[in-house]
Motif scaffolding. Structure first.
Motif, PDB file in Angstrom:
ATOM      1  N   GLN A   1      74.165  53.059 -91.326  1.00 37.22           N
ATOM      2  CA  GLN A   1      73.923  53.776 -90.072  1.00 37.22           C
ATOM      3  C   GLN A   1      72.428  53.769 -89.740  1.00 37.22           C
ATOM      4  OE1 GLN A   1      76.491  54.272 -88.417  1.00 37.22           O
ATOM      5  NE2 GLN A   1      78.212  54.680 -89.761  1.00 37.22           N
ATOM      6  N   ARG A   2      71.890  54.885 -89.291  1.00 41.14           N
ATOM      7  CA  ARG A   2      70.467  54.944 -88.913  1.00 41.14           C
ATOM      8  C   ARG A   2      69.700  55.784 -89.940  1.00 41.14           C
ATOM      9  NH1 ARG A   2      68.229  51.807 -85.262  1.00 41.14           N
ATOM     10  NH2 ARG A   2      67.021  53.509 -84.333  1.00 41.14           N
ATOM     11  N   ASN A   3      70.138  55.708 -91.200  1.00 41.42           N
ATOM     12  CA  ASN A   3      69.532  56.554 -92.245  1.00 41.42           C
ATOM     13  C   ASN A   3      68.095  56.164 -92.536  1.00 41.42           C
ATOM     14  OD1 ASN A   3      71.924  57.815 -92.372  1.00 41.42           O
ATOM     15  ND2 ASN A   3      72.438  57.219 -94.460  1.00 41.42           N
ATOM     16  N   ARG A   4      67.326  57.121 -93.049  1.00 34.36           N
ATOM     17  CA  ARG A   4      65.901  56.865 -93.211  1.00 34.36           C
ATOM     18  C   ARG A   4      65.446  56.657 -94.651  1.00 34.36           C
ATOM     19  NH1 ARG A   4      66.131  62.320 -90.946  1.00 34.36           N
ATOM     20  NH2 ARG A   4      65.543  63.862 -92.489  1.00 34.36           N
ATOM     21  N   ASP A   5      66.332  56.815 -95.643  1.00 29.34           N
ATOM     22  CA  ASP A   5      65.908  56.659 -97.034  1.00 29.34           C
ATOM     23  C   ASP A   5      66.101  55.212 -97.492  1.00 29.34           C
ATOM     24  OD1 ASP A   5      65.515  59.546 -97.149  1.00 29.34           O
ATOM     25  OD2 ASP A   5      67.708  59.614 -97.027  1.00 29.34           O
TER      26      ASP A   5
ATOM     27  N   ASP B   1      66.404  48.725 -80.999  1.00 27.03           N
ATOM     28  CA  ASP B   1      65.381  48.232 -81.933  1.00 27.03           C
ATOM     29  C   ASP B   1      65.218  46.715 -81.833  1.00 27.03           C
ATOM     30  OD1 ASP B   1      64.921  50.759 -82.882  1.00 27.03           O
ATOM     31  OD2 ASP B   1      65.802  50.438 -84.870  1.00 27.03           O
TER      32      ASP B   1
ATOM     33  N   THR C   1      79.087  58.340 -84.443  1.00 24.49           N
ATOM     34  CA  THR C   1      78.111  57.853 -85.411  1.00 24.49           C
ATOM     35  C   THR C   1      77.938  56.346 -85.312  1.00 24.49           C
ATOM     36  OG1 THR C   1      78.679  59.678 -86.878  1.00 24.49           O
ATOM     37  CG2 THR C   1      77.548  57.785 -87.877  1.00 24.49           C
ATOM     38  N   ASP C   2      79.041  55.624 -85.392  1.00 20.58           N
ATOM     39  CA  ASP C   2      78.939  54.158 -85.353  1.00 20.58           C
ATOM     40  C   ASP C   2      78.505  53.651 -83.984  1.00 20.58           C
ATOM     41  OD1 ASP C   2      79.994  52.758 -87.995  1.00 20.58           O
ATOM     42  OD2 ASP C   2      81.097  54.619 -87.716  1.00 20.58           O
TER      43      ASP C   2
ATOM     44  N   PHE D   1      71.425  52.096 -80.915  1.00 23.18           N
ATOM     45  CA  PHE D   1      70.006  52.164 -81.295  1.00 23.18           C
ATOM     46  C   PHE D   1      69.551  50.910 -82.036  1.00 23.18           C
ATOM     47  CE2 PHE D   1      70.652  56.712 -80.379  1.00 23.18           C
ATOM     48  CZ  PHE D   1      69.569  56.909 -79.526  1.00 23.18           C
ATOM     49  N   ASN D   2      70.462  50.294 -82.800  1.00 23.83           N
ATOM     50  CA  ASN D   2      70.106  49.007 -83.385  1.00 23.83           C
ATOM     51  C   ASN D   2      69.819  47.992 -82.281  1.00 23.83           C
ATOM     52  OD1 ASN D   2      70.329  49.957 -85.965  1.00 23.83           O
ATOM     53  ND2 ASN D   2      72.322  49.006 -86.386  1.00 23.83           N
TER      54      ASN D   2
ATOM     55  N   ARG E   1      71.019  61.870 -92.320  1.00 22.16           N
ATOM     56  CA  ARG E   1      69.607  61.528 -92.536  1.00 22.16           C
ATOM     57  C   ARG E   1      69.142  60.564 -91.449  1.00 22.16           C
ATOM     58  NH1 ARG E   1      66.436  64.142 -95.870  1.00 22.16           N
ATOM     59  NH2 ARG E   1      65.469  62.210 -96.660  1.00 22.16           N
ATOM     60  N   ASN E   2      69.691  60.738 -90.247  1.00 20.58           N
ATOM     61  CA  ASN E   2      69.382  59.802 -89.156  1.00 20.58           C
ATOM     62  C   ASN E   2      67.935  59.914 -88.690  1.00 20.58           C
ATOM     63  OD1 ASN E   2      71.999  59.031 -89.305  1.00 20.58           O
ATOM     64  ND2 ASN E   2      72.586  59.772 -87.269  1.00 20.58           N
ATOM     65  N   ARG E   3      67.450  58.814 -88.095  1.00 15.56           N
ATOM     66  CA  ARG E   3      66.029  58.792 -87.787  1.00 15.56           C
ATOM     67  C   ARG E   3      65.697  58.914 -86.312  1.00 15.56           C
ATOM     68  NH1 ARG E   3      67.031  53.467 -90.127  1.00 15.56           N
ATOM     69  NH2 ARG E   3      66.949  51.882 -88.519  1.00 15.56           N
ATOM     70  N   ASP E   4      66.698  58.954 -85.419  1.00 18.54           N
ATOM     71  CA  ASP E   4      66.408  59.049 -83.980  1.00 18.54           C
ATOM     72  C   ASP E   4      66.377  60.510 -83.537  1.00 18.54           C
ATOM     73  OD1 ASP E   4      66.607  56.142 -83.853  1.00 18.54           O
ATOM     74  OD2 ASP E   4      68.742  56.511 -84.214  1.00 18.54           O
TER      75      ASP E   4
ATOM     76  N   MET F   1      62.718  54.562 -85.451  1.00 18.16           N
ATOM     77  CA  MET F   1      62.991  55.877 -84.864  1.00 18.16           C
ATOM     78  C   MET F   1      62.815  55.832 -83.359  1.00 18.16           C
ATOM     79  SD  MET F   1      61.086  59.516 -85.577  1.00 18.16           S
ATOM     80  CE  MET F   1      61.289  60.870 -84.407  1.00 18.16           C
ATOM     81  N   ALA F   2      63.927  56.118 -82.649  1.00 19.81           N
ATOM     82  CA  ALA F   2      63.869  56.098 -81.193  1.00 19.81           C
ATOM     83  C   ALA F   2      63.694  57.508 -80.644  1.00 19.81           C
ATOM     84  CB  ALA F   2      65.155  55.472 -80.638  1.00 19.81           C
TER      85      ALA F   2
ATOM     86  N   ASN G   1      68.005  66.014 -98.592  1.00 18.72           N
ATOM     87  CA  ASN G   1      67.474  67.218 -97.951  1.00 18.72           C
ATOM     88  C   ASN G   1      66.873  68.148 -99.007  1.00 18.72           C
ATOM     89  OD1 ASN G   1      68.171  66.353 -95.419  1.00 18.72           O
ATOM     90  ND2 ASN G   1      69.964  67.698 -95.204  1.00 18.72           N
TER      91      ASN G   1
ATOM     92  N   THR H   1      74.735  54.084 -83.817  1.00 12.99           N
ATOM     93  CA  THR H   1      74.104  53.067 -84.659  1.00 12.99           C
ATOM     94  C   THR H   1      74.025  51.738 -83.912  1.00 12.99           C
ATOM     95  OG1 THR H   1      74.719  54.092 -86.738  1.00 12.99           O
ATOM     96  CG2 THR H   1      74.417  51.702 -86.765  1.00 12.99           C
TER      97      THR H   1
ATOM     98  N   THR I   1      73.036  63.128 -98.085  1.00  9.86           N
ATOM     99  CA  THR I   1      72.316  64.015 -97.168  1.00  9.86           C
ATOM    100  C   THR I   1      71.894  65.299 -97.877  1.00  9.86           C
ATOM    101  OG1 THR I   1      73.356  63.158 -95.174  1.00  9.86           O
ATOM    102  CG2 THR I   1      72.582  65.434 -95.087  1.00  9.86           C
TER     103      THR I   1
END
Lengths: 397, 397, 397, 397
Positions: free
Chosen positions: D23-27, C308, C297-298, C304-305, C24-27, C1-2, D305, C301, D301
């Motif tokens: 992507q940057r998903n968290r699950d 990381d 979106t891409d 942020f990848n 469900r993104n984490r940043d 998570m950024a 959620n 990704t 999602t």
């Protein structure tokens, strides 16, 4: 060069005449019949037609006339056909042939007894795309046709008589279902017997007695299904699409709304975009040459060539009759809520057609269910053991 | 009914004849000229033409012949035009008119001195979509046209002579650029002077002397740009698309590859799909009626109507000459790497056209730069102060 | 998570944040900088961002912040990059990188000296279609790419600063040409040197100083051409299309206006259809998920990848710099009217690339020019004799 | 961040996991269950999953696991749901919920008694286009929906168990009809009761016991029709299209085969084009990001959620149960050849919905049947007299 009496000065008579007099064509309308004197006169002036009359009989018996073209409301088809048959003249009638199969059968008998050339003016089986598609199907490009969907929907017809059931004989099912049914019949095979139909019809949107929306399935003797979808309440223009599934291929035809011509206009374009377009600005989808794209050009060529050669065109009164019988069965089904038999008084096609069979042997012991190349490059087979019936999968190089 | 001498029994002569003899058309080829006796004979048999000859002069001077149609390799156009002019017969010539502007100018002078009806057979400005699109543009649906892109690409021509520079006069720029240039010229306005051109041309894929790919911009006096893109190395069929941007609208025309007709076939269809299709199975995109969709039908109607009426068709040798001048300038530009002037020996259009001006007042003090409805329903204005030149934004209800 | 500082609360900052906080993104954005206090507050509230500030420095140096994202007007990019570099934080900057190559080069030097992760947020090379298309090209599906056209046109940007040349640095060429240039560069090959450019730019429709329409060709060392077309005066929505020609194949990508979603509404739909749609009724063409389809979106990704993993994303400040150099050359060419060299101060790709060569031997003596299946089933070959250079045709079974 | 037990290491489990880990998903999936040890191990390695097991119970009861996702053959859904309910864990199950309504009802009761969060993984109502289309419909853009067609056809499923009736519970109707039925139900309104169905199903092409083609109509209480078309014998890829007709508008969605991405390749591309593409060369139609376009991303999602918020997602086991009841009625209808009632043991929607009514007054005495602008600029009205019922036409300025 054929000399024509045009019966009817409405929308469809206009289209026929425009098509006949267009390009470098050699056939000519020499007399126009309209119930309304002013309309007949105006029509004659517009199209350069030498004579007009309010007497249908006079038009048909005009000595110069060789061919009678019927572009009248449905309730006048029979009378017009009788006059032409009596006069011994070739007669081409617009769709649907009759308001019901009884009328259609009488018309068929009249022209056959009189021995005159006759044509059922089902333009949509003559669109250039449909002609080429049918040729591909006949050439085997699709294998066996198992399903053909034909759809015609738009915001409703132009003239009041269509909306009046005792004149028209029915609603959207009769008006446009006839197109779709004959299109599917051409794809599936005109010599394969239509055996039963299932139809839903309802009046959902318009304040009319007849149905404004209808759906149906026509089952053919070999198991194939001809599906039709018709509506007088579609929004967005005129949607004329056909989809065909065969065991070896697929055909999609769009005759009107998406044909490779797109226009955006902010200002509002003056003038005629296309039959049944709903807007004058924003994104519009005109067609190139409507009389070509809707099949009028190729239909008239086939009809007049038949007249010249004293043969019959591809679509005859017999075809019109078959379509009317199928529609009669549809009305029965819409009422009964079950499949209804098509009751053909006359069938000239194949007497018995076997069910579609597309089974493929994989090896002596197995039938092939499916073969697929996987993302990793291998080929995955789904096989059925001929003896045990067991289905299994197998990966090969 | 016009009587025609067809010069050339190749691909294009075949298309012309097929179109002329199709449907219920009234014009007829009565003699075919081919350099090759066997081809001429076969052509005559195929199309039901009474006479064939290996003498161009004999064909042109055939006493029945009223119209000479030229479907020959580029290096023979001038000779054929000279024969027709000497015989005092109407002459329609395929594209490009000359191998260069000098040849074209000579042909123009010949027919004008002889006073014969002449037509430049640029079929692609006659496709039904293009005809309707041009009418919309003339009616103001697009405001002022500022840019027109015309693209013709396919995997290369059918006959060896196209690939041989001294016969053809050039590569893909000459062969297909002429189409694109005249299409754009029609959209932008045939009476607006083309002033300069920028062109890139290269031989990237094919083992030939001439260019196999070319791009170009033709700048018109009002600032509009006609862009062309041509290629003999395109993969996937024949791509014939035009795109037009106006100040008030947009037009997109696809004449060939995506016209609402899609077919998938697993088995491999036998027979002719479409000119320059590359595959016989998988997804195919046939056209309905090629001679209609490629403009032959409407072009011949215009040409023969002109002959009947002793007028000139929409596309004349003068237009062909203008196109050749533009292409000559393109070849100069491709060499020099800079914009080159179009050097018209003859200009019959508007003498001076002002630059496109689409400025809109917002109020006494401001010009409107842009107006946009935002997601929240408000309208956002971008305005320019007429005095200060300052640009600002404003939100309104 | 950024943890992110978002610089800029305008349209693009909104898009970035919406994309980052979606699914469900984490940043997460933890601070928003806006010059305007009210906008910053409102932005924070809308996106659930804990802090807002009117000090760019404060935002960048926020102790929680790991990544600085720049969504500011072009004239503020350099200052923002300097702050991030000084703070030793990763920095992702929107397009174009600089107002010119000099600015861009300075930014590149700053981040490289500081040793921070950096990304050039060119979203359109990250659309899902483009990603897959590029993979196909890399896999050889198209052979050698010889031409790539990228087009972005719409009715003009949302904010006043774009239209003000000293803030933006230029007109539509700078604003959207940067997209198209980098898209073509990806298709042709990022390691192949862009050598010269030809550009036309004009102010045809809008009352502004900068150009509102531009066209250009970028020539690469192997002979391939990257073509761009940009306009702020297009009518009909936002047109985002790419077309690629290779020696063995073709790719057509439509990212926005025709993506398989069509709606007709008579009544006028309330609410947001799509970025830069022009109408609210009639035929509309929405996109599914804009932040996906436009590549956000891409792109995020990848960015942020990279953060990381302490690597670099696919698009870096170096790429941004190359694009700025190409655009500088375009502005020179638009002025000079001739091809202008791309003057790269820094080139990290291949030093020398041979010209595209797709010649194919047919046999020992001939090269293959073309091979085509004819309507009659035969195969027609066009061949070139290797010695004589003569071109001939041959029919085979 | 949710911790997931994935049950099933086949095609669908792979898609779910790929989507969740993308992507940057968290699950994250923390344990994979497969009946086959080797497959489970390989799946874990491929997706970076820490644990694998051949015991479904062990996977479900894994202490870290919060959510159970079911990607198993149909005959194992009930057992898996029972284990999850007993463990008190959230459970998301793939489509169809049960092999029949009885199984589905039992699953619904199990999760509701256990009080766990549950989701019915009907991905196709979550495609980005469908989400936006549904929002437009809810906003009134189409008026009243009167007909929704949903079509899913392809050349057949990947694994042997689908083709084996006692494992799958049925053929293409069960496998894909469930998608189409729930899509139409969303367009027409999930709170409007489905009252009866008409279905045709046949085994036309494949050597299997179950049906390989099926068509159906679901009639809703307000008169609207949901039409489905499913086939395991379609040629040309995977066709996923929806068409919606409303009284005021139209929606056409193409989720897969024509989405603005077209590729021609002569050479044969290596690698994965798209799920169920049939060819590797010629014209191909890839999709951009499959997991997005097929709805997996937005579906997960919504599901996760709901898990986070301890609510229910948009699609629950109740919806799955309704769909199973509709399909049970379809199987009855296919056998009986007539409309069959949908026998809902549980209905939570509107108790009584009036028939669609779109009548429009023209004036005190007339209803408006139709209004149309004619080519000559006049407006033609078709009116119905409220008292006499007579239909007439009228031309206005």
């Amino acid at each position: 060069m054929a000399k024509v009496a045009m019966l009817g000065a409405g929308f469809i008579g206009d289209f026929y005449t425009f098509s006949m007099h267009g390009q470098r064509n050699r056939d000519k309308v020499c007399v126009i019949y309209s119930r309304d004197e002013a309309r007949g006169k105006a029509f004659a002036a517009k199209h350069g037609i030498p004579r007009w009359t309010v007497s249908m009989k006079e038009a048909v018996n005009d000595p110069e006339v060789e061919v009678v073209m019927i572009g009248l409301p449905n309730n006048l088809h029979l009378e017009a056909v009788r006059l032409a048959a009596e006069a011994g003249k070739a007669v081409f009638c617009t769709k649907p042939l009759g308001r019901n199969a009884m009328e259609a059968k009488e018309m068929l008998d009249l022209v056959e007894k009189a021995g005159v050339v006759h044509g059922y003016m089902e333009d949509l089986v003559y669109t250039p795309k449909t002609i080429k598609a049918l040729k591909s199907v006949e050439g085997g490009a699709l294998g066996e046709v198992i399903w053909a969907r034909s759809r015609e929907t738009h915001p409703g017809p132009h003239s009041d008589w269509f909306w009046t059931k005792d004149v028209s004989g029915g609603g959207v099912l009769l008006d446009m279902g006839c197109h779709c049914i004959e299109i599917s019949r051409n794809y599936i095979g005109k010599d394969i017997k239509p055996v039963e139909v299932m139809c839903w019809a309802d009046t959902l949107v318009k304040p009319i007695e007849a149905e404004d929306n209808a759906l149906g399935w026509v089952k053919y003797e070999n198991g194939a299904i001809g599906q039709f979808e018709v509506s007088w309440s579609f929004r967005g223009g005129m949607d004329l699409r056909d989809e065909v599934m065969g065991t070896e291929g697929t055909i999609w035809v769009n005759n009107f709304l998406r044909t490779g011509f797109e226009m955006f206009t902010a200002g509002g374009k003056k003038g005629y975009v296309a039959e049944k377009a709903e807007t004058e600005k924003g994104w519009l989808f005109p067609v190139g040459d409507e009389v070509v794209e809707l099949g009028y050009t190729d239909m008239l060529t086939d009809m007049f060539n038949a007249f010249d050669n004293k043969t019959l065109p591809k679509e005859t009164f017999y075809d019109g009759y078959i379509v009317n019988e199928i529609m009669d069965a549809c009305y029965r089904s819409a009422k009964s809520g079950k499949w209804e038999a098509v009751e053909l008084k006359e069938w000239r096609g194949r007497e018995k057609t076997e069910k579609i069979n597309a089974l493929k042997d994989y090896d002596a012991e197995h039938l092939l269910v499916k073969e697929e190349r996987m993302p990793d490059g291998t080929v995955k087979l789904i096989l059925k053991n001929k003896n045990s019936g067991k289905i299994s999968q197998r990966i090969t190089g």
